[in-house]
Scaffold this active site. Sequence first.
Site, PDB file in Angstrom:
ATOM      1  N   SER A   1       0.847  -1.197   0.000  1.00 31.48           N
ATOM      2  CA  SER A   1       0.000   0.000   0.000  1.00 31.48           C
ATOM      3  C   SER A   1       0.886   1.252   0.000  1.00 31.48           C
ATOM      4  O   SER A   1       1.694   1.434  -0.902  1.00 31.48           O
ATOM      5  CB  SER A   1      -0.955  -0.040   1.189  1.00 31.48           C
ATOM      6  OG  SER A   1      -1.949   0.938   1.072  1.00 31.48           O
TER       7      SER A   1
ATOM      8  N   ASP B   1      -8.128  -2.712  -7.201  1.00 34.53           N
ATOM      9  CA  ASP B   1      -7.628  -2.443  -5.864  1.00 34.53           C
ATOM     10  C   ASP B   1      -8.661  -1.657  -5.054  1.00 34.53           C
ATOM     11  O   ASP B   1      -9.170  -0.623  -5.501  1.00 34.53           O
ATOM     12  CB  ASP B   1      -6.315  -1.657  -5.950  1.00 34.53           C
ATOM     13  CG  ASP B   1      -5.641  -1.514  -4.605  1.00 34.53           C
ATOM     14  OD1 ASP B   1      -6.064  -0.637  -3.824  1.00 34.53           O
ATOM     15  OD2 ASP B   1      -4.703  -2.287  -4.335  1.00 34.53           O
TER      16      ASP B   1
ATOM     17  N   HIS C   1      -6.844  -5.734  -1.535  1.00 35.10           N
ATOM     18  CA  HIS C   1      -5.797  -4.753  -1.280  1.00 35.10           C
ATOM     19  C   HIS C   1      -4.732  -5.402  -0.405  1.00 35.10           C
ATOM     20  O   HIS C   1      -5.045  -5.984   0.626  1.00 35.10           O
ATOM     21  CB  HIS C   1      -6.370  -3.513  -0.580  1.00 35.10           C
ATOM     22  CG  HIS C   1      -5.366  -2.405  -0.397  1.00 35.10           C
ATOM     23  ND1 HIS C   1      -4.736  -1.794  -1.454  1.00 35.10           N
ATOM     24  CD2 HIS C   1      -4.881  -1.814   0.730  1.00 35.10           C
ATOM     25  CE1 HIS C   1      -3.914  -0.854  -0.996  1.00 35.10           C
ATOM     26  NE2 HIS C   1      -3.972  -0.862   0.323  1.00 35.10           N
TER      27      HIS C   1
END
Length: 464
Positions: free
Chosen positions: A191, A298, A347
């Site tokens: 991330s 995502d 994610h």
Amino acid sequence: VCVCVRERESVSVCECEERVEGAESFPLDFTAVEGNMDNFMVQIKNLAQSLYPCSAQKLDQDMKLHFLKNVTVTCNDGSAAGYYIKESKGSKRWLLFLEGGWYCFNKQTCDSRYEMMRRLMSSTKWPQTRTGTGILSPQPEENPHWWNANITSLFSGDYAFMGSLIIKEVVNELLTKSLDNAKVLLLAGSSAGGIGVLMNVDQVAEQLDSQGHRGVQVRGLADSGWFLDNQQYKFPDCLDITSCGPSEVMKRGIRYWGSLVPENCRQAHLGEEWKCFFGYIVFPTLKSPVFVMQWQYDEAQLTVDNIHLTGQPVNEGQWRYIQNLGQELRSTLRDVPAMFSPACLSHELITRTDWMDIQVKGTSLPRALHCWDRSLQDQIHINGSNRNHHKHRTPPTSGCPLHLIDSCPWPQCNPSCPTIRDQLTGQEMSTIQFLKHMGFDVQKMAQQQGMDPKKLLGMLNNGS
């Protein structure tokens, strides 16, 4: 003593004290093993722990907290900066992991982040130890390629906007812990940490070069940090981190933090340095090899694009937007030599305990990373240098792919995708249930794909 075992395309595990100068070795590639996996793992672990002293560290498998000796480098709130580390004596492989955790770009959003996610901005309540999962796990069953590496994990506020100082200082300390004798340093992150990898991998390589450690092969692994600067589905006022569009977030963040971006990218985008926070823009300017792991749908990207998959089924416009997102993402990855991109709604992946279960074209991410390692080592043998090879494609070893991208055109069309749960009931949803919730029109999609609707429905019911 080194234990060498071969299984199909597996490479020997001999990374304690190499006897051949210049030879690189790899942990076992357990992903190629079929049959009784549990029994095989028990035998290998017992064998390794009895004959291979460096891996026989049954105790202290958790990562331990260390605070930086340089007290001038701190967390966002002024508390001591630090990192977690699990050393593996004798291993010449190091993994430096950057944790994710969103971002903030002004006083309001940073105050909110401090209240909601304080551990990302302050070390005052960090535990003394942490247990690694996924690529940070010390268990070969869960982490077949990096289980015996030296593993370091850190939070550094906003990696993209500010964390480079902490990363630099951590690397300096690790040089006193045998990083100076390493063969490979993998800078990995998920991330926001994935963006941090793209922002800092060349800096780390240059830092080691400048201190005379050119023998260390610096590489990057960016997980779920390849964001697009696309147009939002809706255009609300930019009030918080979920309502601001991707480009506006980066513009505000770079001003607020006074951020620096990789020099080659900065020179290519003078006056628009914020663009360098987007993977497809910065990647071509990087010198170091980087492997990209990116979900095609995502969840964080959809959030900043103002697509919220809760409550009522999405309308046709939203559905078309989601499909276009997948197409845009695939197009930006076309020229990335080493990548893994499942057509899933999720994610982050590399620290999940089930990260081996996700496959693209029959290959898992750990297997693809193993193939990438082999490819890079082949390039070094051919070119005679540790640096600047990611621009050149090396034909993958037979049965060892490293450019893996789903081509099916909708979310969850990959049968190995993580399970989706209904956010109201918590119940697991099948692929067809999820797509119906999304407003999926079987007849229209079949027509677009030139397929018989019954055949498409059958494929969906089978999760393919």
